[in-house]
Design an enzyme around this catalytic site. Sequence first.
Site, mmCIF file in Angstrom:
data_model
loop_
_atom_site.group_PDB
_atom_site.id
_atom_site.type_symbol
_atom_site.label_atom_id
_atom_site.label_comp_id
_atom_site.label_asym_id
_atom_site.label_seq_id
_atom_site.Cartn_x
_atom_site.Cartn_y
_atom_site.Cartn_z
ATOM 1 N N GLU A 69 -13.988 -16.915 95.930
ATOM 2 C CA GLU A 69 -13.743 -18.363 96.014
ATOM 3 C C GLU A 69 -15.026 -19.153 95.742
ATOM 4 O OE1 GLU A 69 -10.655 -18.943 96.331
ATOM 5 O OE2 GLU A 69 -10.108 -16.888 96.930
ATOM 6 N N HIS A 195 1.251 -20.205 98.801
ATOM 7 C CA HIS A 195 0.018 -21.016 98.868
ATOM 8 C C HIS A 195 0.159 -22.068 99.974
ATOM 9 C CE1 HIS A 195 -3.626 -21.145 96.457
ATOM 10 N NE2 HIS A 195 -3.699 -22.434 96.635
ATOM 11 N N ASP A 199 -6.352 -25.266 101.610
ATOM 12 C CA ASP A 199 -7.508 -24.477 101.186
ATOM 13 C C ASP A 199 -7.545 -23.196 102.011
ATOM 14 O OD1 ASP A 199 -9.864 -23.891 99.785
ATOM 15 O OD2 ASP A 199 -11.118 -24.767 101.349
ATOM 16 N N ASN A 201 -6.306 -20.132 101.073
ATOM 17 C CA ASN A 201 -5.171 -19.220 100.901
ATOM 18 C C ASN A 201 -5.601 -17.824 100.470
ATOM 19 O OD1 ASN A 201 -2.653 -21.098 101.153
ATOM 20 N ND2 ASN A 201 -4.061 -22.218 99.834
ATOM 21 N N GLY A 202 -6.552 -17.755 99.513
ATOM 22 C CA GLY A 202 -6.993 -16.458 99.038
ATOM 23 C C GLY A 202 -7.656 -15.650 100.129
ATOM 24 N N ARG A 203 -8.578 -16.278 100.849
ATOM 25 C CA ARG A 203 -9.277 -15.564 101.912
ATOM 26 C C ARG A 203 -8.325 -15.167 103.037
ATOM 27 N NH1 ARG A 203 -13.834 -19.786 103.120
ATOM 28 N NH2 ARG A 203 -12.321 -21.147 102.099
ATOM 29 N N GLY A 205 -5.101 -14.630 102.761
ATOM 30 C CA GLY A 205 -4.237 -13.575 102.259
ATOM 31 C C GLY A 205 -4.908 -12.219 102.252
ATOM 32 N N ARG A 206 -6.193 -12.192 101.926
ATOM 33 C CA ARG A 206 -6.900 -10.906 101.886
ATOM 34 C C ARG A 206 -7.157 -10.367 103.288
ATOM 35 N NH1 ARG A 206 -8.692 -13.608 97.274
ATOM 36 N NH2 ARG A 206 -10.464 -14.640 98.280
ATOM 37 N N TYR A 238 -5.840 -12.169 88.781
ATOM 38 C CA TYR A 238 -5.122 -13.425 88.575
ATOM 39 C C TYR A 238 -4.082 -13.309 87.461
ATOM 40 C CZ TYR A 238 -8.302 -15.702 91.808
ATOM 41 O OH TYR A 238 -8.996 -16.067 92.943
#
Length: 371
Positions: A69, A195, A199, A201-203, A205-206, A238
């Site tokens: 990110e 999503h 802000d 979401n990626g972190r 989710g992991r 991605y």
Amino acid sequence: MTWSPSEPYNALPLLPPNAEIETKAVLRDTIRARAALASLNEAAKRMPNPLVLVNSISLLEAQASSEIENIVTTTDDLFRYAHDPAAAASPDTKETLSYRAALFAGLEIIARRPLSASTAIEVCTTIHRREMDVRTLPGTYIGNPATHEAIYTPPVGEGVIRDKLSNWSEYLHRDDEIDPLVRMAISHYQFEAIHPFEDGNGRTGRILNVLYLVQAGLLDAPILYLSRYIIRNKNDYYRLLLAVTQDGAWEDWVRFMLRGLEQTAQETLGKIDEIQSLQEAVRQEIRDLTTAGRNSDLLDVLFENPYARIANVIDRCGVSRPTAASWLNALVAGGVLRDLRLGRDRLFINARFLDILARSTPPPRSAEVLF
């Protein structure tokens, strides 16, 4: 409804996917990934002090996941401020340390109750150090970094988002024959497609990936360093996420994630071997250079964090300040440690250990999969 990158994807299909997922190729990759994870879990349990691995891998995972990110810090800074994040750490280092805090908070949560949408909210809240909840305003989209045109627009509407998160949560605990590793890959796509937050979401989710593997009994501790694999293959990560949305390309996505699990587990196994060899060398160096003798607590101090302070040795080993200082100074003089002044404090660095942790190893050739 036809999917359009610029339109909110409120028609995101619910889980389970309406597709054949466990193909022969997926099942073959699942077997390999499970074997690698099982070997890693057993090797970690055999370590005399598993905290050596838990502390270090969780920080490296936090660093890599944050870097995806564009939150960038050095391994050096990360370990230096791990036990004192309120000090002179950079904003990115503090943000990365919040990721590690969120991972451990998530572990405490799933020890009390099953993984759910509320877990995701609490994890995201810890990452941001402020209250987070699902998005309520439109306007969120994922854009092309160069053109800023929408690549994907997630669902909008608080009710829609909560309904899809509820379905995601139910799928995590669905009583069917899907392998947990395949379920993790499917649910990770779904979470990122929903999503749910403005802000993080990626972190989030992991972190949820690791929590799910722990909850499913495949890992006893958060020792999976999956984000380095994602950084190495960021474009594919991605691209394959988007391909599920565009074309329903589930097989390629699931195989990508299974390959990541296998590679990551194998690489971490290699690090365990290196760490244990170094521990034996340092154990002998402690005996030869200091009066600590067989004091295993001193060895633990030097490996639970590559940066040690005199106070750490005093507290852990139950010795006086002069004794702790003499031990550490002797190890510096013998080339075992390096010392560094940080304000009024003095840090003693286990540089060889730090090098093992920071060093990237090439992916095992046996785990290669071509799409």
